[in-house]
Scaffold this motif. Structure first.
Motif, mmCIF file in Angstrom:
data_model
loop_
_atom_site.group_PDB
_atom_site.id
_atom_site.type_symbol
_atom_site.label_atom_id
_atom_site.label_comp_id
_atom_site.label_asym_id
_atom_site.label_seq_id
_atom_site.Cartn_x
_atom_site.Cartn_y
_atom_site.Cartn_z
ATOM 1 N N TRP A 97 25.408 -2.905 -9.874
ATOM 2 C CA TRP A 97 25.959 -1.866 -10.843
ATOM 3 C C TRP A 97 25.566 -0.269 -10.346
ATOM 4 N N ARG B 247 30.267 0.814 -14.618
ATOM 5 C CA ARG B 247 31.291 0.711 -15.574
ATOM 6 C C ARG B 247 30.745 -0.375 -16.761
ATOM 7 N N GLU B 248 30.909 0.059 -18.008
ATOM 8 C CA GLU B 248 30.810 -0.987 -19.093
ATOM 9 C C GLU B 248 31.410 -2.204 -18.955
ATOM 10 N N TRP B 249 32.643 -2.138 -18.493
ATOM 11 C CA TRP B 249 33.590 -3.206 -18.324
ATOM 12 C C TRP B 249 33.049 -3.968 -17.202
ATOM 13 N N ARG C 299 29.999 -4.559 -15.949
ATOM 14 C CA ARG C 299 28.829 -5.037 -16.288
ATOM 15 C C ARG C 299 29.046 -6.393 -17.109
ATOM 16 N N THR C 300 30.098 -6.914 -17.617
ATOM 17 C CA THR C 300 30.414 -8.125 -18.304
ATOM 18 C C THR C 300 30.713 -9.252 -17.387
ATOM 19 N N LYS D 177 37.098 -7.261 -18.621
ATOM 20 C CA LYS D 177 36.415 -7.603 -20.027
ATOM 21 C C LYS D 177 36.168 -9.233 -19.657
#
Length: 169
Positions: free
Chosen positions: A60, A65-67, A69-70, A15
């Motif tokens: 992506w 994955r959401e993390w 993308r950060t 993150k």
């Protein structure tokens, strides 16, 4: 910070803040990568810095994955299959090993600069081949790099005991 402290401190950061990685930090990290050793000094690699919004969004597709993308930037770490040294006794190519050495230089250099990284190898290889078409180059890893978010999860660093991994004869 010495190499042991860096090794103890570095973790797989999952993150990041939206603060950009400075050009000074990126250049330092890439110089550390450039100085990494390789078998017979072949340096069978290429490192693609992925920073633009469009290029990041394309990436992506290979690992969504959401993390992931950060991260404000990624480095796609590639080996040149035509330039890898191969051991003659058993025909073992060393390209993956060479790139892995350089990537760990990258990760430790980023940690020294206070940045987080995470090895990503579980990406869609077909998408990566589409994004980075080449007869010679193959992606070995994607490394997100960024300033670590305060609420970034940190797993306990578990390591085997020295006597489990070292044998002296």
């Amino acid at each position: 910070m010495n190499i042991l402290e860096l090794s103890q401190t570095r973790f797989s950061a999952r993150k990041y803040t939206d603060e950009p990685v400075s050009s000074d930090d990126l250049n330092y990290i890439l110089e550390c990568v450039r100085m990494a050793p390789s078998a017979v000094n072949r340096q069978p690699w290429k490192f693609v810095v992925v920073r633009s919004k469009e290029a990041r969004e394309n990436l992506w597709r290979a690992y969504d994955r959401e993390w992931f993308r950060t991260a404000p930037l990624y480095i796609v770490c590639m080996k040149n299959n035509n330039e890898c040294w191969t051991r003659r006794y058993d025909d073992k190519p060393h390209g993956d090993i060479d790139v892995a050495i350089a990537v760990e230089h990258l990760c430790l250099a980023a940690a020294e600069r206070g940045l987080g990284t995470c090895w990503v190898c579980n990406y869609d290889t077909n998408v990566m081949s589409e994004l980075f078409p080449s007869d010679n180059y193959e992606t070995v890893a994607i490394i997100p790099i960024g300033h670590i978010a305060e609420d970034c999860p940190r797993a306990e660093k578990k390591r085997k005991a020295m006597d489990e991994i070292v044998e002296e004869i």
